[in-house]
Motif scaffolding. Structure first.
Motif, PDB file in Angstrom:
ATOM      1  N   TRP A  39      -2.499  16.413  14.361  1.00  0.00           N
ATOM      2  CA  TRP A  39      -3.084  15.076  14.221  1.00  0.00           C
ATOM      3  C   TRP A  39      -4.363  15.131  13.410  1.00  0.00           C
ATOM      4  O   TRP A  39      -5.266  15.915  13.693  1.00  0.00           O
ATOM      5  CB  TRP A  39      -3.387  14.457  15.584  1.00  0.00           C
ATOM      6  N   GLY A  40      -4.449  14.275  12.390  1.00  0.00           N
ATOM      7  CA  GLY A  40      -5.656  14.147  11.602  1.00  0.00           C
ATOM      8  C   GLY A  40      -6.450  12.923  12.012  1.00  0.00           C
ATOM      9  O   GLY A  40      -6.267  12.376  13.105  1.00  0.00           O
ATOM     10  N   ARG A  41      -7.332  12.480  11.126  1.00  0.00           N
ATOM     11  CA  ARG A  41      -8.151  11.305  11.413  1.00  0.00           C
ATOM     12  C   ARG A  41      -7.386  10.009  11.221  1.00  0.00           C
ATOM     13  O   ARG A  41      -7.797   8.969  11.739  1.00  0.00           O
ATOM     14  CB  ARG A  41      -9.388  11.301  10.521  1.00  0.00           C
ATOM     15  N   GLY A  42      -6.296  10.051  10.507  1.00  0.00           N
ATOM     16  CA  GLY A  42      -5.546   8.854  10.194  1.00  0.00           C
ATOM     17  C   GLY A  42      -6.186   8.068   9.062  1.00  0.00           C
ATOM     18  O   GLY A  42      -7.270   8.390   8.589  1.00  0.00           O
ATOM     19  N   THR A  43      -5.503   7.025   8.636  1.00  0.00           N
ATOM     20  CA  THR A  43      -6.039   6.129   7.626  1.00  0.00           C
ATOM     21  C   THR A  43      -5.796   4.696   8.075  1.00  0.00           C
ATOM     22  O   THR A  43      -4.721   4.357   8.552  1.00  0.00           O
ATOM     23  CB  THR A  43      -5.409   6.405   6.241  1.00  0.00           C
ATOM     24  N   GLN A  44      -6.821   3.861   7.956  1.00  0.00           N
ATOM     25  CA  GLN A  44      -6.778   2.505   8.490  1.00  0.00           C
ATOM     26  C   GLN A  44      -6.116   1.556   7.508  1.00  0.00           C
ATOM     27  O   GLN A  44      -6.476   1.509   6.327  1.00  0.00           O
ATOM     28  CB  GLN A  44      -8.189   2.010   8.814  1.00  0.00           C
ATOM     29  N   VAL A  45      -5.157   0.792   8.013  1.00  0.00           N
ATOM     30  CA  VAL A  45      -4.504  -0.269   7.249  1.00  0.00           C
ATOM     31  C   VAL A  45      -4.810  -1.590   7.935  1.00  0.00           C
ATOM     32  O   VAL A  45      -4.523  -1.752   9.123  1.00  0.00           O
ATOM     33  CB  VAL A  45      -2.988  -0.054   7.160  1.00  0.00           C
TER      34      VAL A  45
ATOM     35  N   ALA B 270      -3.102  -1.256  11.691  1.00  0.00           N
ATOM     36  CA  ALA B 270      -3.163  -0.109  12.591  1.00  0.00           C
ATOM     37  C   ALA B 270      -3.770   1.070  11.850  1.00  0.00           C
ATOM     38  O   ALA B 270      -3.942   1.035  10.631  1.00  0.00           O
ATOM     39  CB  ALA B 270      -1.764   0.261  13.094  1.00  0.00           C
ATOM     40  N   SER B 271      -4.080   2.117  12.611  1.00  0.00           N
ATOM     41  CA  SER B 271      -4.390   3.407  12.024  1.00  0.00           C
ATOM     42  C   SER B 271      -3.086   4.177  11.868  1.00  0.00           C
ATOM     43  O   SER B 271      -2.301   4.261  12.814  1.00  0.00           O
ATOM     44  CB  SER B 271      -5.364   4.201  12.896  1.00  0.00           C
ATOM     45  N   TYR B 272      -2.859   4.719  10.698  1.00  0.00           N
ATOM     46  CA  TYR B 272      -1.612   5.410  10.396  1.00  0.00           C
ATOM     47  C   TYR B 272      -1.841   6.913  10.333  1.00  0.00           C
ATOM     48  O   TYR B 272      -2.806   7.382   9.721  1.00  0.00           O
ATOM     49  CB  TYR B 272      -1.031   4.911   9.073  1.00  0.00           C
ATOM     50  N   TYR B 273      -0.934   7.654  10.963  1.00  0.00           N
ATOM     51  CA  TYR B 273      -1.032   9.098  11.067  1.00  0.00           C
ATOM     52  C   TYR B 273       0.285   9.741  10.653  1.00  0.00           C
ATOM     53  O   TYR B 273       1.348   9.157  10.839  1.00  0.00           O
ATOM     54  CB  TYR B 273      -1.322   9.528  12.506  1.00  0.00           C
TER      55      TYR B 273
ATOM     56  N   LEU C  93       0.849  -1.179   0.000  1.00  0.00           N
ATOM     57  CA  LEU C  93       0.000   0.000   0.000  1.00  0.00           C
ATOM     58  C   LEU C  93       0.884   1.229   0.000  1.00  0.00           C
ATOM     59  O   LEU C  93       2.011   1.187   0.511  1.00  0.00           O
ATOM     60  CB  LEU C  93      -0.914   0.054   1.227  1.00  0.00           C
ATOM     61  N   ARG C  94       0.385   2.322  -0.558  1.00  0.00           N
ATOM     62  CA  ARG C  94       1.060   3.609  -0.477  1.00  0.00           C
ATOM     63  C   ARG C  94       0.149   4.602   0.205  1.00  0.00           C
ATOM     64  O   ARG C  94      -0.939   4.896  -0.283  1.00  0.00           O
ATOM     65  CB  ARG C  94       1.449   4.131  -1.864  1.00  0.00           C
ATOM     66  N   LEU C  95       0.600   5.111   1.338  1.00  0.00           N
ATOM     67  CA  LEU C  95      -0.140   6.108   2.078  1.00  0.00           C
ATOM     68  C   LEU C  95       0.327   7.504   1.679  1.00  0.00           C
ATOM     69  O   LEU C  95       1.496   7.714   1.373  1.00  0.00           O
ATOM     70  CB  LEU C  95       0.041   5.926   3.580  1.00  0.00           C
TER      71      LEU C  95
END
Length: 115
Positions: free
Chosen positions: A105-111, A91-94, A18-20
């Motif tokens: 800090w934002g909402r993050g993105t779930q992986v 995890a959630s990535y921030y 994946l690419r965040l």
């Protein structure tokens, strides 16, 4: 002042990639160190990777050799390329600076990585 928005997460099988992306509303050129963090359920938020303004990078031992952090100051974006994903990467990535600024800090993105 910048606002950071993470994206690119999803569900992937072990061994996948994946690419965040971390998109900033303002310039990140003035932020010397940008970083990715992650937080699994019931665990602390841990540092994952950092990139300095000149491109020098560093990684947590758990992701070293598998993840690559980069930044494009012209696009005000920080990336995290994740290869050879493992279930323990779930995890959630921030993104944030290092040291962190609480307002960033934002909402993050779930992986989520399945076995």
């Amino acid at each position: 002042q910048v606002q950071l928005v993470e994206s690119g997460g999803g569900l992937v099988q072990a061994g996948g990639s994946l690419r965040l992306s971390c998109a900033a509303s303002g310039s990140i050129s003035s932020i010397n160190v940008m970083a990715w963090y992650r937080q699994a359920p019931g665990k602390q938020r841990d540092w994952v990777a950092l990139v300095i303004s000149d491109g020098i990078t560093n990684y947590a031992d758990s992701v070293k050799g598998r993840f690559t952090i980069s930044r494009d100051n012209a696009k005000n974006t920080v990336y995290l390329q994740m290869n050879s994903l493992k279930p323990e990467d779930t995890a959630s990535y921030y993104c944030n600076r290092l040291p962190v600024t609480s307002e960033y800090w934002g909402r993050g993105t779930q992986v989520t990585v399945s076995s």
